[in-house]
Design an enzyme around this catalytic site. Structure first.
Site, PDB file in Angstrom:
ATOM      1  N   ASP A  18      42.307  40.432  46.238  1.00 22.36           N
ATOM      2  CA  ASP A  18      41.059  39.713  46.456  1.00 22.36           C
ATOM      3  C   ASP A  18      40.968  38.679  45.332  1.00 22.36           C
ATOM      4  O   ASP A  18      41.704  38.761  44.341  1.00 22.36           O
ATOM      5  CB  ASP A  18      39.891  40.702  46.395  1.00 22.36           C
TER       6      ASP A  18
ATOM      7  N   ASP B  82      37.539  36.897  44.091  1.00 22.45           N
ATOM      8  CA  ASP B  82      36.317  36.962  43.292  1.00 22.45           C
ATOM      9  C   ASP B  82      36.122  38.341  42.684  1.00 22.45           C
ATOM     10  O   ASP B  82      36.105  39.352  43.390  1.00 22.45           O
ATOM     11  CB  ASP B  82      35.112  36.596  44.160  1.00 22.45           C
TER      12      ASP B  82
END
Length: 485
Positions: free
Chosen positions: A10, A12
């Protein structure tokens, strides 16, 4: 790790660690502006300030009652606040303990604060609860309960994301909002050199992803800095933006997959990743099938589902994939339960928690000793009380036993208070309000329980992978039943 053929990330709060004091304050300020300007809340809210140290992950927000809860792994509420007022033990039990059926503590009546993005909105909700209680006439007339307060906060947050309030500020000055990590590039290079495929799956769209990933790779793109370019894409085989996790991980998802033109940002239709020809000779001139013998540069997509990703990376089994994320539900739970992926949860709070655990070794040992003393006294007291109640004794012997009971009761009360105070002091060492992240009293917290169930690995920083061989075998600690200890 030897069985892992693809490692995904991922972006963020996983690759990109945001600065809580600036980034969350930015989100908080933007949300308040939307509440005032778009949802008719009073202008005095603009004077409010955000204490980024107050909120922690793993809490549960009760929309109906206007409360924030911390519970243990059995879903017993151990700490509860209505607004910023702590509920007494009696009030807490009356609200959450005296029911014939157990609460699920899930949507629609509850919201889970399981991502660092949620901290600012949860804090604002607590402020609004207190404000509504004190000044009900200053809240918009349509807000007739705490649930509507929460809906308005969520609507304001969504407005911030849609109009670019937050992302534009980050793009203009990434160093203000994102922590630098010089190990990101070496880590990605190491994984690529190990022969594994690497991929990025993020809910952020291409324009923002491009800004953040450039900054993480040392190219801020702002005045006086190194211009942004596409070099960061060389560290990945596939990048999927706008993935809409966690629905991305649902195997039955029918979401369309579009290829992103990284120059213009325009989207092109694909058939599960294979480019599709455009009518009239506009765009792609012909359908091009990928040649497995030709090494292709990283391709960037938007949308789609996990089936598309598996096809693009030639994944044959879920156990061949390791995915690293920061969100229990958005990244870890679905990918583990639905797909059988290996998972790694990033928990930045661990860095501070580990230091505090080391500093409080003696304190926690003392608490354990106090608990053992309390248990011994209670056992002796309960045996004597039973003996007095159900057994025959001469008057002199009974009087002696009653004196022993009275003395043990005094000792019991004293040791209980000493134990409670020691626990409270230790609790405050970790966090004045919520205590240790992974504990609620002696039990693992609800958050810790989720980590245990769904994260194969967890760590404070994704780049901790740099300190181990890509082929390392990570082994779990032995499980124990109480009778084995």
């Amino acid at each position: 790790m030897k069985s892992i053929v693809a490692i995904g990330f991922d972006m963020d709060y996983t690759l990109a660690q945001y600065k809580a004091d600036t980034f969350e304050s930015l989100a908080y300020a933007g949300t308040i502006q939307k509440l005032v300007n778009n949802l008719s809340y009073p202008p005095e809210l603009l004077e409010w300030r955000f204490d980024w140290r107050f909120m922690v992950r793993g809490l549960v927000l009760d929309k109906r009652r206007g409360c924030i809860l911390k519970m243990d792994r059995h879903k017993y509420v151990k700490v509860a606040y209505h607004g910023f007022r702590e509920l007494s033990r009696e009030d807490r039990q009356a609200m959450y303990g005296n029911t014939l059926s157990r609460e699920s503590y899930d949507e629609p009546d509850y919201a889970l604060i399981d991502t660092l993005f949620s901290l600012a909105e949860a804090y604002l909700f607590m402020q609004l609860v207190d404000f509504r209680d004190a000044f009900p006439d200053r809240i918009p007339a349509v807000v007739n309960d705490y649930s509507q307060l929460y809906k308005d906060v969520r609507a304001a947050v969504d407005l911030c994301h849609r109009d670019g309030t937050i992302k534009q500020a980050v793009a203009n000055e990434p160093s203000k909002y994102i922590n630098e990590d010089p190990l990101i590039v070496p880590m990605l290079k190491m994984l690529k050199q190990s022969g594994r495929k690497t991929f990025l799956v993020t809910n952020s769209l291409w324009d923002y992803t491009h800004v953040v990933m450039n900054y993480l790779c040392g190219k801020c793109g702002t005045d006086g800095g190194i211009p942004r370019d596409d070099e960061w894409l060389s560290y990945f085989d596939v990048v999927i933006t706008g993935s809409a996790k966690p629905s991305f991980f649902m195997d039955g998802s029918r979401a369309s997959l579009f290829e992103v033109d990284i120059v213009t940002g325009m989207l092109q239709n694909t058939d599960s990743g294979t480019p599709m020809a455009q009518i009239g000779g506009v765009g792609l001139q012909a359908t091009v099938l990928p040649n497995p013998n030709v090494k292709q540069a990283c391709r960037v997509f938007q949308g789609g589902c996990v089936a598309h990703l598996h096809k693009l990376l030639s994944i044959e089994a879920g156990s061949q994939v390791l995915y690293v994320g920061d969100h229990i539900y958005g990244d870890i739970l679905r990918s583990k339960k639905e797909l059988g992926w290996r998972t790694m949860l990033v928990v930045p709070e661990l860095a501070v928690e580990l230091d505090l655990l080391h500093q409080t070794i003696r304190t926690r040992k003392g608490i354990s000793e106090l608990r053992n003393q309390r248990d011994e006294i209670e056992d002796s007291l309960q045996r004597l009380e039973w003996c007095l109640r159900f057994e025959e004794h001469a008057d002199e012997e009974r009087q002696k036993l009653e004196q022993e009971v009275a003395q043990l009761r005094e000792e019991d009360e004293a040791i209980r208070e000493q134990h409670r105070q020691a626990q409270r002091d230790c609790h405050h060492m970790f966090h004045k309000t919520w205590g240790q992240l992974m504990k609620t009293g002696y039990q693992n917290s609800r958050f810790a329980h989720q980590v245990e169930r769904f994260a194969c690995l967890y760590t404070s920083h994704v780049t901790n992978l740099c300190y181990y061989s890509p082929n390392k075998s990570y082994r779990t600690t032995e499980d124990f039943m109480p009778h084995e200890l």
